[in-house]
Design an enzyme around this catalytic site. Structure first.
Site, PDB file in Angstrom:
ATOM      1  N   PHE A 122       0.861  -1.183   0.000  1.00  0.00           N
ATOM      2  CA  PHE A 122       0.000   0.000   0.000  1.00  0.00           C
ATOM      3  C   PHE A 122       0.903   1.240   0.000  1.00  0.00           C
ATOM      4  O   PHE A 122       1.986   1.218   0.590  1.00  0.00           O
ATOM      5  CB  PHE A 122      -0.890  -0.039   1.239  1.00  0.00           C
ATOM      6  CG  PHE A 122      -1.959   1.020   1.294  1.00  0.00           C
ATOM      7  CD1 PHE A 122      -3.116   0.895   0.544  1.00  0.00           C
ATOM      8  CD2 PHE A 122      -1.793   2.135   2.101  1.00  0.00           C
ATOM      9  CE1 PHE A 122      -4.101   1.873   0.602  1.00  0.00           C
ATOM     10  CE2 PHE A 122      -2.770   3.116   2.167  1.00  0.00           C
ATOM     11  CZ  PHE A 122      -3.930   2.991   1.406  1.00  0.00           C
TER      12      PHE A 122
ATOM     13  N   SER B 293       1.445   3.938   1.548  1.00  0.00           N
ATOM     14  CA  SER B 293       2.018   4.516   2.757  1.00  0.00           C
ATOM     15  C   SER B 293       2.936   3.564   3.513  1.00  0.00           C
ATOM     16  O   SER B 293       3.527   3.946   4.528  1.00  0.00           O
ATOM     17  CB  SER B 293       0.898   4.981   3.693  1.00  0.00           C
ATOM     18  OG  SER B 293       0.102   3.878   4.105  1.00  0.00           O
ATOM     19  N   LYS B 294       3.093   2.333   3.044  1.00  0.00           N
ATOM     20  CA  LYS B 294       3.947   1.368   3.738  1.00  0.00           C
ATOM     21  C   LYS B 294       5.427   1.729   3.548  1.00  0.00           C
ATOM     22  O   LYS B 294       5.783   2.501   2.648  1.00  0.00           O
ATOM     23  CB  LYS B 294       3.685  -0.047   3.221  1.00  0.00           C
ATOM     24  CG  LYS B 294       2.249  -0.518   3.354  1.00  0.00           C
ATOM     25  CD  LYS B 294       1.782  -0.556   4.789  1.00  0.00           C
ATOM     26  CE  LYS B 294       0.356  -1.103   4.884  1.00  0.00           C
ATOM     27  NZ  LYS B 294      -0.178  -1.051   6.255  1.00  0.00           N
ATOM     28  N   PRO B 295       6.318   1.152   4.362  1.00  0.00           N
ATOM     29  CA  PRO B 295       7.748   1.442   4.188  1.00  0.00           C
ATOM     30  C   PRO B 295       8.235   1.217   2.759  1.00  0.00           C
ATOM     31  O   PRO B 295       9.031   2.008   2.251  1.00  0.00           O
ATOM     32  CB  PRO B 295       8.408   0.474   5.179  1.00  0.00           C
ATOM     33  CG  PRO B 295       7.398   0.349   6.283  1.00  0.00           C
ATOM     34  CD  PRO B 295       6.060   0.360   5.585  1.00  0.00           C
TER      35      PRO B 295
END
Length: 360
Positions: A181, A183-185
């Site tokens: 997704f 916004s994930k790292p």
């Protein structure tokens, strides 16, 4: 100030991203293109597993993992109540029952010491969530699982890039599942995910499951889903991979800066166990009066978020009125996440931490 600044990252890799996407537009293999295979090979090498199976989302990855393990109606899967709904949602979608076990008060990950008491003859797997960017205690979890002959799934949607005792997240259990997704790292520009395993049979099953259960064209030996990772999203992730190790180090540095600056008797900063490294998917603190702090920060145009205000055993769809999960309940009432991404400046960090300290 951005809570997560994806534009700052894009500015670093604009040419690579555009070239990768343009290559997909040129060859036109939008499904199962060469980028997917290249990404799977590179991610498997990064994690240290024999197989990586790209998925359409982190949620789809969890579903594929449990389907490959044969989890079905009436089975039980032990998991954490303090997580995003997808953790338990995928269990229930298969007709199985999520059995919630309380969390550790410092890491907010599942408490391994409570798992064994929750195992019954219906238990078919343990799904441990690696929350906020830090891996759960997998040596202890795997030891319980071995005693009872159970597989372990790591829900690593927030911890890709972290390590546990020197070993990468997603390579610590029977199957590791992550999310890409945005916004994930490590995030793409839409939905995406992956499963990791070194078990050849499980890998084959998951590849079939993501293709509607087919082992060859129009031949379906098992039930499956439309679980494929798009070629364009794989292209974006390939463009981001060279930058990822640097971003991991920046996240750790910023996490330490936050933690040191927020040393205060009315603030509980993130706790990272000595044998762990965290990718700080969220920079989450705990305070007594979260609402007041959140409002004070809002007045200074500092964005915040709450992960998660309602534990899963209190959600209407999973309601367990008799559940006694006091740590999860206490944490849910006090957590607050602050701006966190690799491109925060020292001045921005000082601005946030100063505002927090003044407010408390």
């Amino acid at each position: 100030m951005q809570f997560i600044d994806l534009k700052a990252q894009y500015d670093q890799i604009e040419r690579d991203v555009n070239e990768r996407i343009h290559a997909v537009l040129q060859h036109g293999q939008y499904i199962n293109g060469p980028e997917v295979r290249e990404l799977e090979n590179r991610l498997a090498e990064f994690v240290g597993t024999a197989h990586c199976i790209g998925a359409a989302s982190g949620t789809g990855a969890l579903l594929m993992a449990m389907m490959a393990l044969g989890i079905s109606a009436g089975d039980e899967v032990i998991t954490s109540p303090f997580s995003f709904v997808a953790t338990a949602e995928t269990i229930a979608l298969l007709g199985a029952v999520p059995v919630f076990v309380d969390i550790e008060p410092d890491t907010c990950n599942i408490d391994p010491g409570l798992i064994e008491a929750a195992i019954t003859d219906k238990t078919k797997a343990i799904m441990a969530v690696s929350l906020f960017g830090q891996c759960a205690d997998f040596d202890a979890i795997n030891a319980v699982a071995r005693r009872h002959g159970l597989p372990v799934i790591e829900d690593a949607a927030q911890s890709f890039g972290a390590t546990y005792k020197g070993n990468p997240s997603c390579g610590l259990s029977t199957i590791g599942c992550t999310s890409f997704f945005p916004s994930k790292p490590l995030g793409c520009y839409g939905d995406g995910g992956a499963c990791f395993t070194s078990d050849e049979i499980l890998a084959t099953r998951m590849r079939e499951i993501r293709e509607h259960g087919q082992d060859r064209r129009y031949h379906h030996p098992r039930l499956g889903i439309n679980g494929r990772l798009d070629s364009i999203q794989a292209a974006v992730l390939l463009a981001k991979l060279p930058l990822f190790p640097h971003e991991i180090e920046k996240r750790r540095t910023i996490g330490r800066q936050y933690t040191e600056a927020l040393a205060h008797d009315r603030i509980i900063p993130p706790v990272v166990r000595p044998h762990n490294t965290s990718v700080y998917a969220q920079l989450t603190i705990r305070v007594d009066d979260r609402d007041a702090l959140q409002e004070a920060l809002k007045q200074q145009d500092i964005p915040t978020a709450v992960y998660y205000p309602v534990s899963l055993h209190h959600q209407p769809v999973f309601l367990r009125p008799d559940a006694h999960l006091p740590v999860s309940d206490e944490v849910a009432a006090h957590v607050l996440s602050l701006p966190m991404h690799p491109y925060l400046s020292d001045e921005q960090i000082r601005r946030v931490t100063t505002a927090v300290l003044e407010a408390v």
